[in-house]
Scaffold this motif. Structure first.
Motif, PDB file in Angstrom:
ATOM      1  N   GLU A 135      73.346  51.601  35.919  1.00 28.26           N
ATOM      2  CA  GLU A 135      73.551  50.758  37.085  1.00 28.26           C
ATOM      3  C   GLU A 135      73.577  49.651  37.717  1.00 28.26           C
ATOM      4  O   GLU A 135      73.765  48.612  37.515  1.00 28.26           O
ATOM      5  CB  GLU A 135      74.142  51.569  38.073  1.00 28.26           C
ATOM      6  CG  GLU A 135      75.317  53.328  37.064  1.00 28.26           C
ATOM      7  CD  GLU A 135      76.081  52.232  36.691  1.00 28.26           C
ATOM      8  OE1 GLU A 135      77.373  52.396  37.092  1.00 28.26           O
ATOM      9  OE2 GLU A 135      76.275  53.627  35.610  1.00 28.26           O
ATOM     10  N   LYS A 146      75.684  46.745  36.450  1.00 28.12           N
ATOM     11  CA  LYS A 146      76.596  46.693  36.702  1.00 28.12           C
ATOM     12  C   LYS A 146      77.363  45.200  37.069  1.00 28.12           C
ATOM     13  O   LYS A 146      76.577  44.446  37.701  1.00 28.12           O
ATOM     14  CB  LYS A 146      76.893  47.550  38.013  1.00 28.12           C
ATOM     15  CG  LYS A 146      77.835  47.568  38.890  1.00 28.12           C
ATOM     16  CD  LYS A 146      78.164  48.761  39.751  1.00 28.12           C
ATOM     17  CE  LYS A 146      78.669  48.899  40.646  1.00 28.12           C
ATOM     18  NZ  LYS A 146      78.576  49.528  41.805  1.00 28.12           N
ATOM     19  N   GLU A 197      80.302  42.419  39.088  1.00 32.63           N
ATOM     20  CA  GLU A 197      81.543  42.110  39.104  1.00 32.63           C
ATOM     21  C   GLU A 197      81.780  41.107  38.540  1.00 32.63           C
ATOM     22  O   GLU A 197      83.349  40.423  38.650  1.00 32.63           O
ATOM     23  CB  GLU A 197      81.775  41.801  40.797  1.00 32.63           C
ATOM     24  CG  GLU A 197      80.723  42.478  41.984  1.00 32.63           C
ATOM     25  CD  GLU A 197      81.972  43.772  42.018  1.00 32.63           C
ATOM     26  OE1 GLU A 197      83.178  43.751  41.299  1.00 32.63           O
ATOM     27  OE2 GLU A 197      81.297  44.996  41.760  1.00 32.63           O
ATOM     28  N   ARG A 201      91.648  42.570  34.011  1.00 34.74           N
ATOM     29  CA  ARG A 201      91.054  43.903  34.415  1.00 34.74           C
ATOM     30  C   ARG A 201      91.772  44.491  34.699  1.00 34.74           C
ATOM     31  O   ARG A 201      91.707  44.458  35.451  1.00 34.74           O
ATOM     32  CB  ARG A 201      89.176  44.632  34.590  1.00 34.74           C
ATOM     33  CG  ARG A 201      89.050  46.515  34.704  1.00 34.74           C
ATOM     34  CD  ARG A 201      87.755  46.756  35.316  1.00 34.74           C
ATOM     35  NE  ARG A 201      87.868  46.703  36.588  1.00 34.74           N
ATOM     36  CZ  ARG A 201      88.776  47.365  37.945  1.00 34.74           C
ATOM     37  NH1 ARG A 201      89.040  48.390  37.076  1.00 34.74           N
ATOM     38  NH2 ARG A 201      88.961  47.270  38.780  1.00 34.74           N
ATOM     39  N   GLU A 204      93.085  49.178  35.702  1.00 34.94           N
ATOM     40  CA  GLU A 204      93.062  50.264  35.681  1.00 34.94           C
ATOM     41  C   GLU A 204      94.206  51.276  35.164  1.00 34.94           C
ATOM     42  O   GLU A 204      95.024  51.207  35.276  1.00 34.94           O
ATOM     43  CB  GLU A 204      92.022  50.736  36.402  1.00 34.94           C
ATOM     44  CG  GLU A 204      91.607  52.435  36.888  1.00 34.94           C
ATOM     45  CD  GLU A 204      91.239  52.912  37.899  1.00 34.94           C
ATOM     46  OE1 GLU A 204      91.707  54.230  38.778  1.00 34.94           O
ATOM     47  OE2 GLU A 204      90.324  52.710  38.697  1.00 34.94           O
ATOM     48  N   ASP A 261      88.908  51.992  32.348  1.00 35.27           N
ATOM     49  CA  ASP A 261      89.239  50.051  32.085  1.00 35.27           C
ATOM     50  C   ASP A 261      90.183  50.218  30.841  1.00 35.27           C
ATOM     51  O   ASP A 261      89.939  50.416  30.029  1.00 35.27           O
ATOM     52  CB  ASP A 261      87.737  49.736  32.117  1.00 35.27           C
ATOM     53  CG  ASP A 261      87.351  49.234  33.364  1.00 35.27           C
ATOM     54  OD1 ASP A 261      87.067  49.646  34.478  1.00 35.27           O
ATOM     55  OD2 ASP A 261      86.007  48.507  33.770  1.00 35.27           O
ATOM     56  N   SER A 287      78.733  54.037  32.719  1.00 39.88           N
ATOM     57  CA  SER A 287      80.091  54.103  32.940  1.00 39.88           C
ATOM     58  C   SER A 287      80.935  53.012  32.709  1.00 39.88           C
ATOM     59  O   SER A 287      80.271  51.999  31.502  1.00 39.88           O
ATOM     60  CB  SER A 287      79.527  54.131  34.939  1.00 39.88           C
ATOM     61  OG  SER A 287      79.399  52.743  35.295  1.00 39.88           O
ATOM     62  N   ARG A 288      82.449  53.009  32.777  1.00 39.94           N
ATOM     63  CA  ARG A 288      83.214  52.200  32.945  1.00 39.94           C
ATOM     64  C   ARG A 288      82.095  50.387  33.621  1.00 39.94           C
ATOM     65  O   ARG A 288      82.432  49.944  32.904  1.00 39.94           O
ATOM     66  CB  ARG A 288      84.135  52.274  33.847  1.00 39.94           C
ATOM     67  CG  ARG A 288      84.987  53.482  33.206  1.00 39.94           C
ATOM     68  CD  ARG A 288      86.635  53.602  33.307  1.00 39.94           C
ATOM     69  NE  ARG A 288      86.183  53.537  35.106  1.00 39.94           N
ATOM     70  CZ  ARG A 288      86.986  53.679  35.877  1.00 39.94           C
ATOM     71  NH1 ARG A 288      88.027  53.186  36.113  1.00 39.94           N
ATOM     72  NH2 ARG A 288      87.136  54.014  37.427  1.00 39.94           N
ATOM     73  N   GLU A 289      81.549  50.406  34.963  1.00 40.46           N
ATOM     74  CA  GLU A 289      81.126  49.667  35.808  1.00 40.46           C
ATOM     75  C   GLU A 289      79.690  49.153  34.802  1.00 40.46           C
ATOM     76  O   GLU A 289      80.238  47.473  34.813  1.00 40.46           O
ATOM     77  CB  GLU A 289      81.042  50.116  36.706  1.00 40.46           C
ATOM     78  CG  GLU A 289      82.229  50.529  37.563  1.00 40.46           C
ATOM     79  CD  GLU A 289      81.803  51.077  39.320  1.00 40.46           C
ATOM     80  OE1 GLU A 289      81.704  49.615  39.709  1.00 40.46           O
ATOM     81  OE2 GLU A 289      81.345  51.162  39.072  1.00 40.46           O
ATOM     82  N   SER A 290      79.461  49.437  34.550  1.00 39.08           N
ATOM     83  CA  SER A 290      77.231  49.405  33.624  1.00 39.08           C
ATOM     84  C   SER A 290      78.238  48.877  32.585  1.00 39.08           C
ATOM     85  O   SER A 290      77.449  48.186  31.608  1.00 39.08           O
ATOM     86  CB  SER A 290      76.890  50.694  33.854  1.00 39.08           C
ATOM     87  OG  SER A 290      76.916  51.579  33.260  1.00 39.08           O
ATOM     88  N   ARG A 334      81.338  46.731  31.277  1.00 38.98           N
ATOM     89  CA  ARG A 334      82.327  46.310  31.906  1.00 38.98           C
ATOM     90  C   ARG A 334      81.901  45.271  31.861  1.00 38.98           C
ATOM     91  O   ARG A 334      82.703  44.219  30.819  1.00 38.98           O
ATOM     92  CB  ARG A 334      83.004  45.892  33.254  1.00 38.98           C
ATOM     93  CG  ARG A 334      83.825  45.859  33.387  1.00 38.98           C
ATOM     94  CD  ARG A 334      84.542  45.544  34.796  1.00 38.98           C
ATOM     95  NE  ARG A 334      84.554  47.026  35.682  1.00 38.98           N
ATOM     96  CZ  ARG A 334      84.730  47.715  36.432  1.00 38.98           C
ATOM     97  NH1 ARG A 334      84.054  47.365  37.559  1.00 38.98           N
ATOM     98  NH2 ARG A 334      85.310  49.185  36.194  1.00 38.98           N
ATOM     99  N   GLU A 378      85.998  56.795  31.309  1.00 39.08           N
ATOM    100  CA  GLU A 378      84.778  56.913  32.312  1.00 39.08           C
ATOM    101  C   GLU A 378      85.235  58.372  32.340  1.00 39.08           C
ATOM    102  O   GLU A 378      85.398  59.699  32.998  1.00 39.08           O
ATOM    103  CB  GLU A 378      85.062  57.121  33.774  1.00 39.08           C
ATOM    104  CG  GLU A 378      84.263  57.426  34.582  1.00 39.08           C
ATOM    105  CD  GLU A 378      83.013  56.456  34.861  1.00 39.08           C
ATOM    106  OE1 GLU A 378      81.792  56.541  34.832  1.00 39.08           O
ATOM    107  OE2 GLU A 378      83.267  55.246  35.392  1.00 39.08           O
TER     108      GLU A 378
END
Length: 330
Positions: free
Chosen positions: A33, A37, A39, A47, A49, A58, A83-86, A88, A106
């Motif tokens: 992450e 990850k 922003e 994006r 959700e 996402d 994850s979705r964040e990592s 993205r 996720e």
């Protein structure tokens, strides 16, 4: 923006995508992450959700986007991380390349949730997306048919195949393409990579694959076609979509990709195997350090958009940039 050209830092970063057989799962997750990850979403991707059967996703929408196409992306991470964040930033770049909405679920992770929990989560998302596509088709019968694509990398490829294998044959027609990056395709104990004495892969080694596989499912299940899709037979490939596989020339999983290419072709399924010279496992996620990463996504985008071959001009430009890259790498 200056692009750093550094193969060594690229390899170091991509290594954090792989669970080492000596690593603690929680430490691995945190490092993954931290390294991926962000922003910042590249290419003006937007994006939102959305949830399907309680599974948060996402939805990544590029500036230029097909109104009828949607991609379900199943991230890697050795079944236990990611994850979705990592994913993205990478999936935003992918969405831009393929000019499509990309849905990133996720899903639950091993070892707390073993096989088939991860598969069931993706099935729920896929069913929801297919239902939406069917509804759109009924609303406007003159509109182009909706197109649903599956995409995955690393361990996510095993999950993608499992979802397709478990899908009813008629429903499988709804999936037009399967896009795979550096896929894990055989986790069984008779997997040929376990007998290799010396690996040319600087990112992934057989011990790591075996460790992740044993966290994902029981030893007796590793030869199941829904875990090791290279074990699949005729019945598994009825109404199967076209497949695009992209690997680096230096990665240990290349032999599996070649075997899958042969297996699919044998069953009359169109398969495109794109092997990128001198590249390593999941080099596509090192876009801040390698020109080849961007070109690789461009290749996948051209495949999805119906133009898999680069023009002579584009090939010349790519060769020049890679030549500069090779000269300036540390």
């Amino acid at each position: 923006m200056e692009i750093r050209l550094n193969r060594r830092s690229a390899i170091k970063k991509v290594k954090s995508l792989v669970l080492s057989s000596k690593a603690d799962v929680e430490v691995f997750r945190a490092k993954l992450e931290k390294n991926f990850k962000t922003e910042f979403l590249p290419n003006k991707v937007e994006r939102t959700e959305k949830s399907f059967s309680g599974i948060k996703c996402d939805v990544l929408v590029p500036e230029v986007c097909s109104s009828t196409r949607v991609v379900v992306y199943i991230h890697g991470g050795s079944f236990v991380g990611g994850s979705r964040e990592s994913w993205r930033a990478f999936c935003s770049s992918f969405a831009h390349a393929v000019s499509s909405r990309v849905v990133v679920p996720e899903f639950r992770l091993a070892p707390s949730f073993q096989y088939p929990a991860l598969i069931e989560d993706i099935e729920s998302v896929a069913k929801g997306i297919i239902a939406e596509a069917d509804a759109a088709r009924l609303t406007d019968q003159d509109a182009p048919d909706p197109e649903v694509i599956f995409a995955a990398d690393g361990s996510g490829a095993s999950i993608a195949f499992a979802v397709l294998f478990r899908m009813e044959e008629e429903k499988r027609k709804n999936i037009s393409k399967l896009i795979l990056f550096s896929p894990w395709l055989d986790l069984s104990y008779d997997n040929a990579i376990y007998s290799e004495k010396k690996s040319k892969d600087k990112v992934l080694n057989p011990r790591d694959v075996r460790y992740a596989a044993e966290l994902y499912t029981t030893a007796s299940n590793l030869s199941n076609v829904c875990v090791s899709p290279l074990k699949a037979s005729d019945n598994n490939f009825v109404n199967f979509p076209d497949v695009f596989i992209q690997c680096g020339q230096k990665e240990i999983m290349l032999s599996q990709a070649q075997q899958m290419n042969d297996l699919l072709t044998c069953h009359g399924i169109e398969c495109t195997l794109d092997v990128v010279p001198e590249m390593f496992y999941m080099f596509q996620m090192a876009g801040d350090a390698l020109f080849e990463s961007s070109f690789a996504l461009e290749r996948a985008g051209k495949y999805v958009n119906g133009a898999a071959e680069l023009s002579d001009k584009e090939l010349s430009e790519r060769e020049q940039l890679i030549k500069i890259n090779n000269i300036t790498r540390e």
